[in-house]
Design a protein around this motif. Structure first.
Motif, PDB file in Angstrom:
ATOM      1  N   ALA A 231     -73.233  11.416   7.807  1.00  0.00           N
ATOM      2  CA  ALA A 231     -72.044  10.578   7.885  1.00  0.00           C
ATOM      3  C   ALA A 231     -71.386  10.734   9.254  1.00  0.00           C
ATOM      4  O   ALA A 231     -70.943  11.818   9.605  1.00  0.00           O
ATOM      5  N   LEU A 232     -71.357   9.655  10.011  1.00  0.00           N
ATOM      6  CA  LEU A 232     -70.674   9.612  11.301  1.00  0.00           C
ATOM      7  C   LEU A 232     -69.220   9.258  11.024  1.00  0.00           C
ATOM      8  O   LEU A 232     -68.942   8.350  10.243  1.00  0.00           O
ATOM      9  N   GLY A 233     -68.308   9.963  11.661  1.00  0.00           N
ATOM     10  CA  GLY A 233     -66.905   9.648  11.429  1.00  0.00           C
ATOM     11  C   GLY A 233     -66.007  10.108  12.555  1.00  0.00           C
ATOM     12  O   GLY A 233     -66.432  10.792  13.481  1.00  0.00           O
ATOM     13  N   ARG A 234     -64.750   9.708  12.425  1.00  0.00           N
ATOM     14  CA  ARG A 234     -63.688  10.094  13.349  1.00  0.00           C
ATOM     15  C   ARG A 234     -64.043   9.781  14.807  1.00  0.00           C
ATOM     16  O   ARG A 234     -63.681  10.521  15.723  1.00  0.00           O
ATOM     17  N   LEU A 235     -64.754   8.664  15.007  1.00  0.00           N
ATOM     18  CA  LEU A 235     -65.090   8.252  16.369  1.00  0.00           C
ATOM     19  C   LEU A 235     -63.834   7.695  17.032  1.00  0.00           C
ATOM     20  O   LEU A 235     -63.220   6.754  16.524  1.00  0.00           O
TER      21      LEU A 235
END
Length: 155
Positions: free
Chosen positions: A82-86
């Motif tokens: 999960a990619l996040g907080r970009l």
């Protein structure tokens, strides 16, 4: 090195604090996300990446969740990250920092044996992620009061 900045995996407290400062600037100050929901229990176990200008000024950040933490966030299996907080600072937008951060997170995912990356994109950023190979799925939904859609990319 790219365009006067580097992207690296965070491995010390100073870099981690820089990540949190960028997130505060972008999400809490600019987008009015409540600070008490911006930081969560996943921050302690995530792989954080940081883009830093040559003079040390932080330009952007993002994080990768994998394993049990990613499954809790996405409902997916062990091969899904999960990619996040970009987040990219206003002054660094348009310089390729966001792309470099996403690619660094994808590389971190590959290094951990993941085959797919999932993310929750603000709807205004769908085009950005689509250009990087992500595909939206499911309905639009609010997250922190901002419209989002789930997106996914096979690595």
């Amino acid at each position: 090195m790219s365009a006067g900045y580097t992207v690296r995996i965070v491995d010390d407290l100073t870099d981690r604090e820089a990540c949190f400062a960028v997130r505060k600037e972008v999400f809490v100050v600019e987008q009015n996300v409540p600070e008490d929901i911006e930081y969560d229990e996943y921050d302690a176990v995530a792989v954080h990446v940081l883009a830093v200008r040559e003079d040390g000024v932080p330009l952007g950040t993002g994080r990768l969740l994998y394993g049990e933490e990613a499954a809790a966030r996405t409902g997916g299996g062990p091969s899904l990250g999960a990619l996040g907080r970009l987040a990219v600072t206003r002054e660094a937008r348009g310089l390729g920092v966001g792309v470099a951060l996403v690619r660094a997170i994808e590389e971190a995912a590959r290094a951990r044996g993941l085959t797919t990356v999932d993310l929750h994109a603000q709807t205004q950023a769908l085009g950005f992620y689509e250009r990087l190979g992500y595909e939206a799925y499911g309905p639009e939904y609010p997250e922190a009061g901002i419209p989002h859609r789930a997106m996914r990319r096979a690595l």
